[in-house]
Design a protein around this motif. Structure first.
Motif, PDB file in Angstrom:
ATOM      1  N   LEU A 140     -13.450  -2.742  -6.079  1.00  0.00           N
ATOM      2  CA  LEU A 140     -12.095  -2.212  -5.545  1.00  0.00           C
ATOM      3  C   LEU A 140     -12.801  -0.904  -4.813  1.00  0.00           C
ATOM      4  O   LEU A 140     -12.306  -0.686  -3.744  1.00  0.00           O
ATOM      5  N   SER A 141     -13.407  -0.227  -5.546  1.00  0.00           N
ATOM      6  CA  SER A 141     -13.813   1.239  -4.925  1.00  0.00           C
ATOM      7  C   SER A 141     -14.805   0.732  -3.926  1.00  0.00           C
ATOM      8  O   SER A 141     -14.909   1.557  -2.673  1.00  0.00           O
ATOM      9  N   ALA A 154      -5.075  -0.353  -6.589  1.00  0.00           N
ATOM     10  CA  ALA A 154      -4.872  -0.886  -5.167  1.00  0.00           C
ATOM     11  C   ALA A 154      -3.372  -0.721  -4.641  1.00  0.00           C
ATOM     12  O   ALA A 154      -2.583  -0.180  -5.510  1.00  0.00           O
ATOM     13  N   ASP A 155      -2.980  -0.832  -3.464  1.00  0.00           N
ATOM     14  CA  ASP A 155      -1.806  -0.251  -2.892  1.00  0.00           C
ATOM     15  C   ASP A 155      -0.807  -1.321  -2.904  1.00  0.00           C
ATOM     16  O   ASP A 155       0.282  -0.932  -2.894  1.00  0.00           O
ATOM     17  N   GLY A 156      -1.155  -2.529  -3.308  1.00  0.00           N
ATOM     18  CA  GLY A 156      -0.286  -3.627  -3.529  1.00  0.00           C
ATOM     19  C   GLY A 156      -1.051  -4.907  -3.977  1.00  0.00           C
ATOM     20  O   GLY A 156      -2.387  -4.962  -4.081  1.00  0.00           O
ATOM     21  N   PHE A 157      -0.352  -5.852  -4.494  1.00  0.00           N
ATOM     22  CA  PHE A 157      -0.838  -7.102  -4.731  1.00  0.00           C
ATOM     23  C   PHE A 157      -0.215  -8.397  -3.870  1.00  0.00           C
ATOM     24  O   PHE A 157       0.918  -8.449  -3.638  1.00  0.00           O
ATOM     25  N   ALA A 158      -1.189  -9.346  -3.756  1.00  0.00           N
ATOM     26  CA  ALA A 158      -0.686 -10.552  -3.026  1.00  0.00           C
ATOM     27  C   ALA A 158      -0.895 -11.716  -3.802  1.00  0.00           C
ATOM     28  O   ALA A 158      -2.069 -11.887  -4.580  1.00  0.00           O
ATOM     29  N   LEU A 159      -0.009 -12.821  -3.735  1.00  0.00           N
ATOM     30  CA  LEU A 159      -0.318 -13.968  -4.515  1.00  0.00           C
ATOM     31  C   LEU A 159       0.600 -15.064  -4.052  1.00  0.00           C
ATOM     32  O   LEU A 159       1.488 -14.611  -3.167  1.00  0.00           O
ATOM     33  N   LEU A 160       0.670 -16.201  -4.370  1.00  0.00           N
ATOM     34  CA  LEU A 160       1.529 -17.223  -4.073  1.00  0.00           C
ATOM     35  C   LEU A 160       2.592 -17.698  -5.010  1.00  0.00           C
ATOM     36  O   LEU A 160       3.467 -18.472  -4.671  1.00  0.00           O
ATOM     37  N   GLU A 161       2.395 -17.393  -6.266  1.00  0.00           N
ATOM     38  CA  GLU A 161       3.182 -18.033  -7.282  1.00  0.00           C
ATOM     39  C   GLU A 161       4.268 -17.003  -7.783  1.00  0.00           C
ATOM     40  O   GLU A 161       4.079 -15.912  -8.363  1.00  0.00           O
ATOM     41  N   LEU A 162       5.305 -17.626  -7.628  1.00  0.00           N
ATOM     42  CA  LEU A 162       6.675 -16.638  -7.827  1.00  0.00           C
ATOM     43  C   LEU A 162       6.657 -16.296  -9.294  1.00  0.00           C
ATOM     44  O   LEU A 162       6.879 -14.974  -9.516  1.00  0.00           O
ATOM     45  N   GLU A 163       6.546 -17.155 -10.090  1.00  0.00           N
ATOM     46  CA  GLU A 163       6.827 -16.913 -11.569  1.00  0.00           C
ATOM     47  C   GLU A 163       5.546 -15.730 -11.775  1.00  0.00           C
ATOM     48  O   GLU A 163       5.927 -14.839 -12.622  1.00  0.00           O
TER      49      GLU A 163
END
Ligand SMILES: *Cc1c(COP(=O)(O)O)cnc(C)c1O
Length: 374
Positions: free
Chosen positions: A18-19, A53-62
């Motif tokens: 991440l860094s 991190a400033d946010g997270f992204a994914l596709l799985e609603l659960e």
């Protein structure tokens, strides 16, 4: 004792990567992509390691709801948005952001009573997978800008060839289209506070194309310490593998010249050989197509896989290695053996291997880097 296959997850490596991502993209927000169970690394402890991190992204609603419920207050972006009004209600409840990429979603948004939704409006600039056509973009943007449910709009797109030859035609064309439509005059009028935010870059674009960084970058693979490029290794890029898949030798066979190994008898010995049987097969996520010659790492040295990978086991030629015994540890990929190398032998990409690590493989999380442990 249980089956010895384990996936070690190194949280210090995730933090390090991440860094490094921040060094590549210092002036933007980072949306860490943790879809597919964080590329096989496990959702919650990966999010924990990447909490800066400033946010997270994914596709799985659960999984997104699990993340919110676990106390993460970051923006959480669902990369395919919502599929129904029922789901849209959960976006409000859990403060989730949505990628909006087709008309049915725009229609659902027009019926919704919520306020304060953050959306990422996706334009199809040439990948032809998700997104509104370029010609239709300003119409849908205006419509959404007038929708009181929506607090702000980030305009996004996704590259099909950012990992290929630098400056390839398709990449240039996609970026050019994106710039053209986001600079149209109608758009800027309505875009006092919104629509000026852009998100384009995946790992490959973060590393090779600073002009794509804009407001939000979306790194996935690089956070896990693998290279998105065929011609540049993770080490060259300053990344460290976050997952090391290990198992042990659970049987040793002493073979004569002409003996065969495994299903289909595809491997025959040309001399007396010693063969180690490793508890790792395609049901664990190891690629069945890895051929004879694919490296495995034992006691810091590479040995070759021989014969077909079966569901639960694979075979290794340890004829030359007196130090290898029953129970010796075997590294299938990770520290000392890049997952890209295995992917190359198996005719696939590291993304597929990492995501394919199966449920029956126990994940063990290393919280701290063992600095002066020895
Ligand atoms: C998976 C994904 C990413 C991350 O891509 P990497 O190549 O792993 O960095 C970024 N954006 C979108 C839309 C994705 O689906």
């Amino acid at each position: 004792m249980s089956r010895p296959i384990l996936a070690y997850i190194d949280q210090a490596a995730l933090k390090h990567n991440l860094s490094i991502t921040r060094q590549y993209a210092p002036n933007t927000h980072i949306m860490a992509v943790i879809k597919a169970n964080a590329y096989g690394h496990g959702l919650i402890h990966t999010a924990h390691a990447l909490k800066n991190a400033d946010g997270f992204a994914l596709l799985e609603l659960e999984a997104a709801i699990d993340l919110r419920t676990a106390g993460y207050n970051h923006p959480i972006l669902l990369l395919e948005g919502f599929f129904s009004m029922r789901e849209l209600a959960l976006f409000e409840k859990y403060r989730l952001s949505a990628v909006i990429h087709h008309d049915a979603q725009v229609e659902m948004l027009s019926q919704c009573q919520h306020r304060g939704l953050h959306i990422f409006l996706k334009i199809n600039t040439g990948m032809n997978r998700l997104g509104f056509p370029v010609e239709y973009f300003s119409t849908v943007f205006e419509k959404l800008s007038c929708n009181p449910a929506i607090a702000d709009i980030t305009v996004m797109s996704h590259f099909a060839t950012a990992d290929e030859a630098k400056g390839n035609d398709n990449f240039k064309q996609q970026l050019h289209l994106f710039n053209r439509i986001t600079q149209t005059s109608t758009l800027s009028q309505h875009a006092q506070n919104s629509g000026r935010h852009h998100s384009l870059a995946n790992s490959a674009a973060i590393i090779r194309y600073p002009e794509t960084h804009r407001n939000w970058v979306r790194p996935g693979l690089m956070l896990y310490g693998a290279s998105p490029f065929a011609d540049q290794s993770a080490i060259d890029l300053g990344l460290e593998p976050a997952m090391t898949l290990t198992s042990r030798i659970i049987a040793i066979q002493h073979l004569k010249k002409g003996d065969k190994v495994g299903y289909g008898c595809s491997f025959r010995t040309d001399k007396p050989m010693r063969i180690g049987i490793v508890a790792c097969g395609y049901a664990d996520g190891y690629p069945r197509h890895a051929p004879t010659g694919t490296p495995v790492l034992i006691n810091n040295r590479k040995y070759r896989l021989v014969g077909r990978v079966s569901m639960d086991m694979l075979a290794v030629d340890i004829t030359e290695a007196a130090d290898i015994q029953l129970n010796s540890q075997v590294i299938l990929w990770g520290k000392g053996l890049p997952v890209e190398e295995i992917a190359h032998y198996a005719g696939t990409i590291s993304y597929e291997l990492l995501c394919a690590v199966s449920k029956r493989v126990k994940i063990v999380v290393n919280q701290e880097r063992r600095k002066n442990a020895d």
